[in-house]
Write a protein that holds these residues in place. Structure first.
Motif, PDB file in Angstrom:
ATOM      1  N   ILE A 236     -14.040   7.102  18.353  1.00 51.59           N
ATOM      2  CA  ILE A 236     -13.571   6.267  17.427  1.00 51.59           C
ATOM      3  C   ILE A 236     -13.811   7.032  16.224  1.00 51.59           C
ATOM      4  N   GLU A 237     -14.552   7.816  15.542  1.00 46.78           N
ATOM      5  CA  GLU A 237     -13.998   8.090  14.734  1.00 46.78           C
ATOM      6  C   GLU A 237     -13.198   9.901  14.036  1.00 46.78           C
ATOM      7  N   LEU A 238     -12.953   9.803  15.229  1.00 49.92           N
ATOM      8  CA  LEU A 238     -11.965  10.819  15.474  1.00 49.92           C
ATOM      9  C   LEU A 238     -10.897   9.701  15.538  1.00 49.92           C
ATOM     10  N   LEU A 239     -10.373   9.030  15.794  1.00 48.26           N
ATOM     11  CA  LEU A 239      -8.918   8.755  15.240  1.00 48.26           C
ATOM     12  C   LEU A 239      -9.335   8.037  14.104  1.00 48.26           C
ATOM     13  N   LYS A 240     -10.476   7.620  13.922  1.00 49.48           N
ATOM     14  CA  LYS A 240     -10.180   7.219  12.781  1.00 49.48           C
ATOM     15  C   LYS A 240      -9.645   8.218  11.354  1.00 49.48           C
ATOM     16  N   SER A 241     -10.398   9.925  11.936  1.00 50.26           N
ATOM     17  CA  SER A 241      -9.325  10.548  10.880  1.00 50.26           C
ATOM     18  C   SER A 241      -7.954  10.611  11.144  1.00 50.26           C
ATOM     19  N   LEU A 242      -7.639  10.687  12.427  1.00 45.57           N
ATOM     20  CA  LEU A 242      -6.516  10.957  13.373  1.00 45.57           C
ATOM     21  C   LEU A 242      -5.242  10.031  12.490  1.00 45.57           C
ATOM     22  N   SER A 243      -6.096   8.613  11.888  1.00 47.66           N
ATOM     23  CA  SER A 243      -5.400   8.116  11.193  1.00 47.66           C
ATOM     24  C   SER A 243      -6.007   7.562   9.588  1.00 47.66           C
ATOM     25  N   SER A 244      -6.124   9.326   9.147  1.00 45.29           N
ATOM     26  CA  SER A 244      -7.024   8.673   7.424  1.00 45.29           C
ATOM     27  C   SER A 244      -5.599   8.922   6.622  1.00 45.29           C
ATOM     28  N   ASP A 245      -5.528   8.802   5.727  1.00 46.67           N
ATOM     29  CA  ASP A 245      -4.624   9.123   4.322  1.00 46.67           C
ATOM     30  C   ASP A 245      -4.465  10.848   4.509  1.00 46.67           C
ATOM     31  N   ALA A 246      -6.191  11.052   4.732  1.00 46.04           N
ATOM     32  CA  ALA A 246      -5.899  12.675   4.510  1.00 46.04           C
ATOM     33  C   ALA A 246      -4.624  13.263   5.894  1.00 46.04           C
TER      34      ALA A 246
END
Length: 331
Positions: A236-246
């Protein structure tokens, strides 16, 4: 099928547990990955399938000073373009999908409204023989009879349709967001400078909104249902990173279509055509693309039938009946 066989895990609790994450996605981003109320994927990107690319100089030379405000004005513009010797709409439907995905999915919504499609998809009583959908098929049939398209529409593909446009033989073409970067790199400079973007105008008496365009995610990350504990948390943390503003901001600046809202980006990095799209994107809402959300059997009958309708082998009313027959075969 993956969900029914318990291979993937719903993500509702994860999204509802982090509303800032859930609310960061563009409206409708999850629609392609919902089954009932279950969200089954985190979208990778969301892009339109129905944009009108048009040459404003050709329009102007044909006596059309601004893009038509409604469907009747659009048909009047087609007549003027024909009189001036242009192909009004370059179209390459050899692969069967273009007219359905890039024209009918949005034009259909103009007539039916989005609730009709939701009821079709979820089998809640709507029918392809409903008069609103038949009217959308008739509208395309009317364009064919007006000779709005090139005569070889079923023999060329979407790459060849753009060539007609680049050569100034055609005044416009319908295609999705992917054609923004293609046109920016392929078109002659004078054609590119003259190219504007628009969406299908509203139709009189239609049930749909005027500011919608067909679009969707098409691809998503999904979570293996066997993941538990710390492994699932890490996923889930990976998916949050892959949909983050960065992640999303550079995607947008490189000409992509992130699934999340990007508030602060360097507009100077965008192509001129991409800037024009961003102006449109801020005002529109996505509605479903038929061939993303309907079954392969129904879409095959619809797409092949549209090809047949274009050459006069079937009427809009009979095509609607044929699609409905296929639809009713499904459980």
């Amino acid at each position: 099928t993956f969900y029914n066989d318990n291979h993937i895990s719903p993500l509702n609790d994860d999204l509802n547990g982090d509303m800032a994450w859930k609310n960061s996605f563009v409206e409708g981003a999850f629609d392609d990955f919902k089954r009932s109320d279950k969200i089954l994927g985190i979208p990778i990107q969301v892009q339109p399938t129905s944009l009108i690319f048009y040459n404003k100089q050709i329009f102007k030379s044909s006596g059309i000073d601004q893009f038509p405000k409604d469907w009747n004005e659009f048909k009047s513009a087609i007549r003027r373009l024909k009189q001036k010797g242009y192909i009004p709409i370059a179209a390459g439907n050899k692969g069967k999908w273009l007219v359905e995905s890039c024209i009918l999915s949005t034009l259909g919504d103009r007539f039916t409204g989005t609730e009709w499609f939701s009821n079709i998809r979820d089998k809640k009583g709507a029918k392809f023989t409903d008069p609103e959908f038949v009217s959308a098929l008739r509208a395309i049939d009317e364009l064919v009879k007006m000779k709005a398209f090139n005569s070889d529409i079923n023999s060329i593909d979407n790459n060849q349709q753009r060539t007609l446009y680049y050569n100034k033989k055609a005044a416009m073409f319908f295609e999705g967001g992917w054609a923004i970067s293609l046109t920016s790199s392929e078109a002659p400079k004078d054609v590119l400078l003259a190219t504007e973007l628009a969406i299908i105008p509203p139709v009189a008496g239609g049930k749909g909104k005027a500011n919608t365009i067909s679009g969707g995610a098409g691809w998503a990350f999904q979570i293996n249902s066997e993941l538990k504990g710390s492994k699932r948390t890490a996923a889930i943390e990976l998916l949050k990173s892959l949909s983050s503003d960065a992640y999303s901001r550079p995607m947008l600046e490189l000409g992509g279509f992130p699934a999340t809202k990007v508030m602060n980006f360097d507009k100077s990095k965008l192509s001129e055509l991409a800037k024009k799209y961003q102006d449109i994107a801020s005002k529109v809402k996505y509605v479903p693309v038929y061939d993303v959300q309907l079954s392969a059997g129904v879409i095959e009958v619809m797409n092949s039938g549209i090809q047949d309708m274009i050459v006069g082998r079937i009427t809009p009313d009979n095509l609607a009946k044929k699609i409905q027959q296929e639809y009713e075969k499904e459980k």
